[in-house]
Scaffold this motif. Structure first.
Motif, short mmCIF file in Angstrom:
data_model
loop_
_atom_site.label_atom_id
_atom_site.label_comp_id
_atom_site.label_asym_id
_atom_site.label_seq_id
_atom_site.Cartn_x
_atom_site.Cartn_y
_atom_site.Cartn_z
N MET A 583 0.86 -1.19 0.00
CA MET A 583 0.00 0.00 0.00
C MET A 583 0.90 1.24 0.00
N MET A 584 1.00 1.90 -1.20
CA MET A 584 1.88 3.05 -1.37
C MET A 584 1.14 4.17 -2.11
N TYR A 585 1.63 5.41 -1.91
CA TYR A 585 1.04 6.56 -2.62
C TYR A 585 2.15 7.60 -2.84
N GLN A 594 -0.91 11.78 -6.33
CA GLN A 594 -0.46 11.69 -7.73
C GLN A 594 -0.44 10.24 -8.19
N LEU A 595 0.00 9.36 -7.31
CA LEU A 595 -0.02 7.92 -7.58
C LEU A 595 -0.58 7.21 -6.34
N VAL A 596 -1.35 6.16 -6.62
CA VAL A 596 -1.91 5.33 -5.53
C VAL A 596 -1.88 3.88 -6.00
N ALA A 601 -5.80 1.57 -2.50
CA ALA A 601 -7.13 2.03 -2.87
C ALA A 601 -8.19 1.06 -2.39
N GLU A 602 -7.93 -0.25 -2.55
CA GLU A 602 -8.89 -1.25 -2.09
C GLU A 602 -9.08 -1.17 -0.58
N LEU A 612 -7.02 9.87 -7.22
CA LEU A 612 -6.01 10.69 -7.90
C LEU A 612 -6.48 12.14 -7.99
N GLY A 613 -5.64 13.06 -7.52
CA GLY A 613 -5.95 14.48 -7.52
C GLY A 613 -6.66 14.95 -6.27
#
Length: 634
Positions: A583-585, A594-596, A601-602, A612-613
């Protein structure tokens, strides 16, 4: 038959002022033709002629016309002020007497001529002596007139001749033309020998007789220095016993003095006739100096005009060429003789001529500035044409009447090419920024060298960091297969290592292959990515514009290669990121997702696209966000 003497008067000045008394009958005319007609009908005692006449003729013209038929008739030529050139020319034409009205009473002189006497205060009593003085004056003026017709003399040689004429007429041994400036008296030219005087010698002006001339602006003469109390030190030191000098001026500004001197005193003061001669000589010298200064100035302008690469022209009021410089003949292909006297339409089509005439009319009537620039096509002798810029200004005569135009024609072919190339580079830049791979960038550069710069021999080499080589990756159709170069090999390697453009136009072999087509090659480094080589064929050599636009193309290419490399790196990172199961962002500069990763997300219960955003506050409470910000700050 009446004994009343008749005078023929040529001029507009009141004829009564020219007669000695009412017993003289005067017939006025204004032209040489009228004067000759009168002389044919009646016997005249003398002719009085003004130099300034109402028409195109001058008094000298009338004098010459009368002398052709009447060689013994007394003729007096008058000017308002002393004029050495007129006096010298009149003497050449056998004038009886030249009279400057400002210095001589004309009526008295006419009376003297009619009666055969001379009532001037200093006139010799002996008629033989009077004739001798007249002959001496005339002889000197004839020499002056002859000098005016001689070509090829330097200024110094001319001045020396004038001084020699003056010394002979005035009976002295020394003649000087002096420059006076900033309180210093300098002998510029000298004739005669004296142990204390030589050209280039300087003296404080207050220690010279010339100081009196400059102070008063009038002629100054000393017959015997011993009679002058407290004479200038230079007279005391050198033993110069007599002096006569007059002020020289060039275009209304004091230049110096024209003076004559001798070690021996004179028994009598300088006569009025001698002083009048010096005044004429000074006026002649003033005119000569002004003429030479003007010629020097014109020569400087001529040298400048002939040195410029742009065409320079002058048209008369009707639009016919009066002047063209060498560059104008080079630009048009017509000779100077072909252009001079030709109508401006000789090198312009009707539409251009009409437009130029319209601009001139607007300039004359104040609807435009007195200088205007506009673009036009110039027709060449070969039948070709080229784009040009005409920077035009109006010319006026001394009466402020329109006299024509002058202008500078500049060939803007290269400027147009550069503008078109730069315009093309805008599209090329868009294409470069859309390229996905280094190969696409290289191929776009090759296309641009032909479409934007107009060269069909080009090659792109990219730097291979692992092999330390420059490898050909794209080339024009006309370029044969090229070898791989070491990064410092040949001209491409030289340009790459120096990171500077290199133009080679003197070689028999280019990049180790024979070419009878190319005359020059331009090597342009593209940062640390490689080099683009562009070849020029015979007749299409590189211009400054080509080099400038080429540099821009290479710089844009370097930026495109940088962008491609960055995007490829990002794609690699993105690929790695997508395959991570943790689990990273990643947050952007504004602190938004910017990235997930999909696992994160789950776990949060959102779609990746939804996060995102978004700001983390959509999934975190404020305390957690504050703690996160604090940790980031640490």
């Amino acid at each position: 038959m009446s004994d009343t003497p008749h005078l023929l008067y040529v001029g507009l000045v009141d004829a009564d002022t020219a007669t000695p008394d009412a017993s003289v009958a005067v017939t006025p005319v204004t032209t040489a033709a009228d004067a000759l007609s009168e002389l044919a009908d009646r016997d005249y005692a003398a002719v009085i002629c003004e130099q300034e006449l109402p028409g195109d003729e001058t008094g000298l013209d009338v004098l010459a016309a009368i002398r052709e038929q009447y060689d013994a008739l007394p003729i007096v030529l008058c000017t308002a002020e002393p004029d050495g050139e007129v006096a010298a020319r009149a003497t050449q034409l056998a004038v009886t007497e030249y009279v400057p009205r400002s210095d001589v009473d004309l009526a008295t002189r006419v009376g003297d001529i009619l009666t055969g006497t001379d009532t001037r205060a200093d006139s010799p009593a002996d008629p033989i002596e009077r004739k001798h003085e007249l002959r001496t004056n005339n002889a000197a003026l004839r020499k002056l007139a002859q000098l005016a017709t001689e070509d090829g003399l330097t200024e110094t040689e001319t001045v020396e001749r004038v001084l020699e004429i003056g010394c002979q007429r005035l009976g002295v041994s020394l003649g000087f033309l002096n420059r006076i400036a900033d309180g210093t008296h300098e002998i510029a030219v000298m004739v005669g020998d004296h142990p204390r005087f030589e050209p280039g010698a300087t003296t404080p002006v207050e220690d010279t007789y010339c100081d009196r001339v400059i102070e008063t602006g009038e002629m100054y003469e000393v017959a015997d220095a011993t009679d002058v109390a407290g004479g200038p030190p230079i007279a005391q030191k050198t033993g110069m016993s007599c002096y006569i000098g007059s002020e020289l001026s060039v275009n209304g500004t004091t230049y110096g003095t024209l003076c004559f001197a001798d070690s021996d005193p004179r028994p009598e003061p300088f006569s009025d006739s001698e002083q009048a001669f010096l005044e004429l000589l000074t006026e002649w010298m003033n005119r000569e100096l002004e003429r030479r200064r003007r010629e020097d100035e014109l020569e400087r302008y001529e040298n400048i005009i002939e040195a410029v690469d742009d065409g320079v022209y002058a048209l008369d009021s009707e639009g016919y060429f009066e002047f063209v410089n060498q560059a104008m003949t080079d630009l048009t292909g017509y000779s100077e003789s072909e252009l001079l006297g030709a109508y401006t339409g000789f090198i312009k089509n009707d539409a251009v001529v009409e437009r130029a005439e319209s601009i001139v009319q607007e300039m004359i009537f104040g609807d435009r500035d007195d200088e205007e620039s506009f673009e036009l096509e110039i027709q060449q002798a070969s039948g070709n044409s080229f784009p040009a810029q005409d920077h035009m200004t109006l010319l006026y005569d001394d009466d402020e009447r329109f006299a024509g135009t002058a202008g500078v024609i500049r060939d803007i072919t290269e400027q147009k090419r550069r503008d078109e190339a730069l315009s093309g580079l805008l599209d090329t830049t868009r294409s470069l920024m859309q390229a996905k791979t280094p190969q696409e960038v290289a191929e776009t550069v090759i296309e641009a060298t032909e479409s934007d710069l107009g060269f069909d021999h080009s090659l792109v080499r990219l730097y291979d960091e692992e092999a330390d080589t420059l490898r050909p990756v794209a080339a024009s159709d006309k370029v044969p297969e090229r070898p791989v170069y070491d990064a410092d090999e040949g001209f491409p390697g030289d340009a790459f290592q120096r990171d500077e453009p290199l133009i080679v136009d003197e070689f028999k072999r280019i990049d180790n292959y024979d070419s009878d087509v190319l005359t020059a090659v331009m090597y342009l480094p593209m940062g640390d990515h490689g080099v683009v080589s562009i070849g020029a064929r015979q007749g299409h050599e590189f211009t400054e514009s080509d080099v400038s636009v080429g540099k821009i193309l290479a710089s844009n290419a370097a930026a495109a290669f940088d962008r491609v490399e960055r995007e490829r790196s990002l794609l690699r990172y993105e690929s790695v990121f997508e395959n991570v199961r943790d689990m990273m962002y990643v947050l952007d500069d504004e602190g938004r997702f910017q990235l997930v990763t999909e696992p994160l997300a789950e776990w949060l219960g959102y779609e990746r696209a939804t996060l995102l955003g978004q700001h983390p506050r959509v999934v975190l409470d404020q305390d957690t966000i504050d703690e996160f910000a604090c940790r980031i700050g640490d």
